[in-house]
Scaffold this motif. Structure first.
Motif, mmCIF file in Angstrom:
data_model
loop_
_atom_site.group_PDB
_atom_site.id
_atom_site.type_symbol
_atom_site.label_atom_id
_atom_site.label_comp_id
_atom_site.label_asym_id
_atom_site.label_seq_id
_atom_site.Cartn_x
_atom_site.Cartn_y
_atom_site.Cartn_z
ATOM 1 N N PRO A 81 0.806 -1.211 0.015
ATOM 2 C CA PRO A 81 -0.141 0.027 0.008
ATOM 3 C C PRO A 81 0.842 1.183 -0.097
ATOM 4 O O PRO A 81 1.942 1.192 0.648
ATOM 5 N N MET A 82 0.154 2.518 -0.570
ATOM 6 C CA MET A 82 0.923 3.551 -0.595
ATOM 7 C C MET A 82 0.099 4.653 0.168
ATOM 8 O O MET A 82 -1.053 4.703 -0.178
ATOM 9 N N VAL A 83 0.571 5.222 1.313
ATOM 10 C CA VAL A 83 0.158 6.159 2.007
ATOM 11 C C VAL A 83 0.438 7.603 1.543
ATOM 12 O O VAL A 83 1.860 8.103 1.603
ATOM 13 N N LEU A 84 -0.550 8.276 0.761
ATOM 14 C CA LEU A 84 -0.245 9.568 0.510
ATOM 15 C C LEU A 84 -0.561 10.673 1.584
ATOM 16 O O LEU A 84 -1.745 10.615 1.811
ATOM 17 N N SER A 85 0.464 11.246 2.004
ATOM 18 C CA SER A 85 0.350 12.224 3.207
ATOM 19 C C SER A 85 -0.104 13.623 2.456
ATOM 20 O O SER A 85 0.874 14.259 2.092
ATOM 21 N N THR A 86 -1.210 13.966 2.741
ATOM 22 C CA THR A 86 -1.571 15.461 1.823
ATOM 23 C C THR A 86 -1.333 16.332 2.807
ATOM 24 O O THR A 86 -2.103 17.104 3.780
ATOM 25 N N CYS A 87 -0.230 16.812 3.069
ATOM 26 C CA CYS A 87 0.113 17.906 4.078
ATOM 27 C C CYS A 87 -0.296 19.038 4.096
ATOM 28 O O CYS A 87 -0.430 19.537 2.563
ATOM 29 N N LEU A 153 -3.940 4.962 0.052
ATOM 30 C CA LEU A 153 -4.639 5.647 0.961
ATOM 31 C C LEU A 153 -4.108 7.109 1.144
ATOM 32 O O LEU A 153 -3.053 7.537 0.571
ATOM 33 N N ALA A 154 -5.104 8.026 1.541
ATOM 34 C CA ALA A 154 -4.738 9.471 1.785
ATOM 35 C C ALA A 154 -4.904 9.798 3.126
ATOM 36 O O ALA A 154 -6.093 9.344 3.805
ATOM 37 N N THR A 155 -4.102 10.600 3.789
ATOM 38 C CA THR A 155 -4.371 10.812 5.119
ATOM 39 C C THR A 155 -3.822 12.115 5.306
ATOM 40 O O THR A 155 -2.812 12.705 4.640
ATOM 41 N N GLY A 156 -4.219 12.699 6.291
ATOM 42 C CA GLY A 156 -3.408 14.219 6.721
ATOM 43 C C GLY A 156 -4.103 14.776 8.155
ATOM 44 O O GLY A 156 -4.952 14.182 8.617
ATOM 45 N N ILE A 179 -7.950 8.761 5.288
ATOM 46 C CA ILE A 179 -7.924 8.715 6.783
ATOM 47 C C ILE A 179 -7.766 9.992 7.382
ATOM 48 O O ILE A 179 -6.579 10.618 7.535
ATOM 49 N N PRO A 180 -8.568 10.895 7.350
ATOM 50 C CA PRO A 180 -8.294 12.398 7.818
ATOM 51 C C PRO A 180 -8.456 12.343 9.185
ATOM 52 O O PRO A 180 -9.116 11.745 10.004
ATOM 53 N N VAL A 181 -7.315 13.239 9.884
ATOM 54 C CA VAL A 181 -6.940 12.802 11.622
ATOM 55 C C VAL A 181 -7.338 14.483 12.083
ATOM 56 O O VAL A 181 -6.716 15.301 11.465
#
Length: 436
Positions: A81-87, A153-156, A179-181
């Motif tokens: 899996p690739m986790v794309l962190s949308t800073c 996945l996208a998370t930020g 996964i918005p945090v």
């Protein structure tokens, strides 16, 4: 730089670059406009790359003006899996790492345009929009999807989580799970839900103690302002919006929001015999003065513009100290006075309303993480009943709440949801610290 890196990997025998690593570098060089700035090998033998990607300033004019966007890639396996962190702001290499560890995946962190090092040569804030930023992320997803064929996945975190959600509304099929945090979706400028939150969070006794502290600061303003002036002198800056007295008052108004946002304890308040310096120190530990200085305003220009034009913001609650305010005259001071000079600010209230409406109606495959005592949780998304989204709220959790802070039972619910969405096994083993 590209040729140097390529040659570096050709001399495998000399430099110890494996054929697999060489193949990865070759694939990275196939991405148009991508520059490898630095390569590292991490403790777990994974390769890490500091990258710059040439992006269109206006995606409707792909052959027009370009800027370089900063990226950070940690390579594990191309089919993992690739986790794309949308800073949402500048790039932080640790952001999203806790999610990466859970899925045993790759990591790609992307700095937001007009933050950190990702500025165009000539700054025109007309091109600082959420939609253009989302096009940046979408283009990155397309380019790196040619190398990484597994689940995405996208998370930020916070504003980065807002970006994750806006990205979802524009390109719902780009990633398999979002996964918005601690991500607020603000409705208004200001959003009055935060006012109600501050009137009801915690115990009445604690809320009264906070109001008493605010009033204590303002009642002793003449003895505390010298500390404010010394702060400006130390950092060689000034307070351009109505001087140090106003900066102190803004910090006092910000105090209750920040107190609950970051999970301070009511027992941390200074006692009745605290010195003026101790009062000042507690105030500025909780509510920084920096954002009200000239340097802080200049450094925060991009964030201010975005919140004032599209994202919205919260208000300062003045009702409990209104009689003690001397340098702030507005009954409901907002952040517009900290907008950079010469930049036109026109707020679009429909922008985030449309985002929220879409999420409630169509927001599938989203794992929302919130802290229950975080002031921003007043602006939390409530998933629609016809979506499969999962919202988890950590009781008494602050803005630093992450998946690792939930109970064992709650984490198991989170892990099962992730496994169902991704069709991968989630690691139950704790690895390191959650990202900040």
């Amino acid at each position: 730089m590209k040729n140097i890196t390529f040659i570096f990997c050709i001399f495998i025998a000399v430099w110890g670059c494996s054929p697999k690593e060489k193949n990865l570098v070759e694939k990275l060089h196939e991405i148009p406009g991508l520059e490898i700035v630095k390569t590292d090998t991490l403790e777990n033998d994974q390769l890490a790359f500091d990258l710059l990607l040439e992006q269109p300033l206006d995606h409707e004019e792909p052959n027009g003006v370009k800027f370089k966007q900063r990226l950070y890639l940690v390579h594990h396996e191309p089919n993992a899996p690739m986790v794309l962190s949308t800073c949402g702001y500048r790039l932080y290499k640790s952001s999203g790492r806790d999610i990466v560890d859970l899925v045993d995946g790759n990591q790609l962190n992307v700095e937001y345009r007009y933050y950190g090092e990702s500025f165009p040569d000539s700054i025109d804030y007309d091109f600082l929009t959420n939609d253009l930023a989302i096009e940046d992320y979408h283009r990155i997803r397309q380019l790196f999807g040619k190398i990484y064929g597994g689940k995405w996945l996208a998370t930020g975190i916070s504003k980065g989580g807002e970006t994750t959600l806006i990205y979802k509304t524009r390109y719902p099929n780009d990633v398999d799970l979002s996964i918005p945090v601690v991500a607020p979706i603000i409705q208004g400028r200001p959003d009055r839900r935060t006012d109600h939150f501050l009137d009801t969070v915690g115990t009445e006794e604690c809320r009264e103690k906070l109001i008493s502290f605010q009033r204590r600061i303002l009642e002793n303003r003449d003895s505390i302002i010298p500390f404010v002036e010394a702060y400006a002198k130390k950092y060689e800056t000034s307070f351009p919006v109505d001087g140090p007295g106003a900066a102190l008052e803004y910090s006092v108004l910000e105090y209750t929001f920040s107190f609950w946002q970051w999970g301070w304890d009511c027992d941390s308040l200074p006692g009745p015999y605290a010195s003026y310096e101790e009062l000042y120190k507690h105030l500025t530990d909780v509510s920084t003065l920096w954002v009200y200085t000239q340097k802080g305003i200049e450094g925060g220009a991009s964030s201010t513009i975005q919140h004032q034009r599209e994202l919205g913001y919260y208000s300062f609650v003045t009702k409990n100290v209104q009689d003690l305010l001397k340098d702030i005259t507005a009954e409901d001071p907002a952040m517009t006075q900290f907008s950079p000079a010469g930049v036109e600010i026109n707020y679009n209230p429909e922008y985030m309303k449309q985002v929220l409406d879409w999420l409630k109606a169509n927001g599938n495959d989203i794992l929302y993480i919130y802290g229950g005592s975080d002031t921003w949780s007043a602006c939390a998304v409530e998933p629609g009943s016809n979506t499969n989204a999962l919202r988890m709220i950590k009781v008494n959790g602050p803005h630093s709440t992450r998946i690792k802070h939930f109970s064992k039972e709650e984490k198991e619910k989170i892990y099962r949801y992730m496994e169902e969405r991704l069709d991968v096994k989630i690691s139950r083993e704790e690895k390191g610290k959650a990202s900040s």
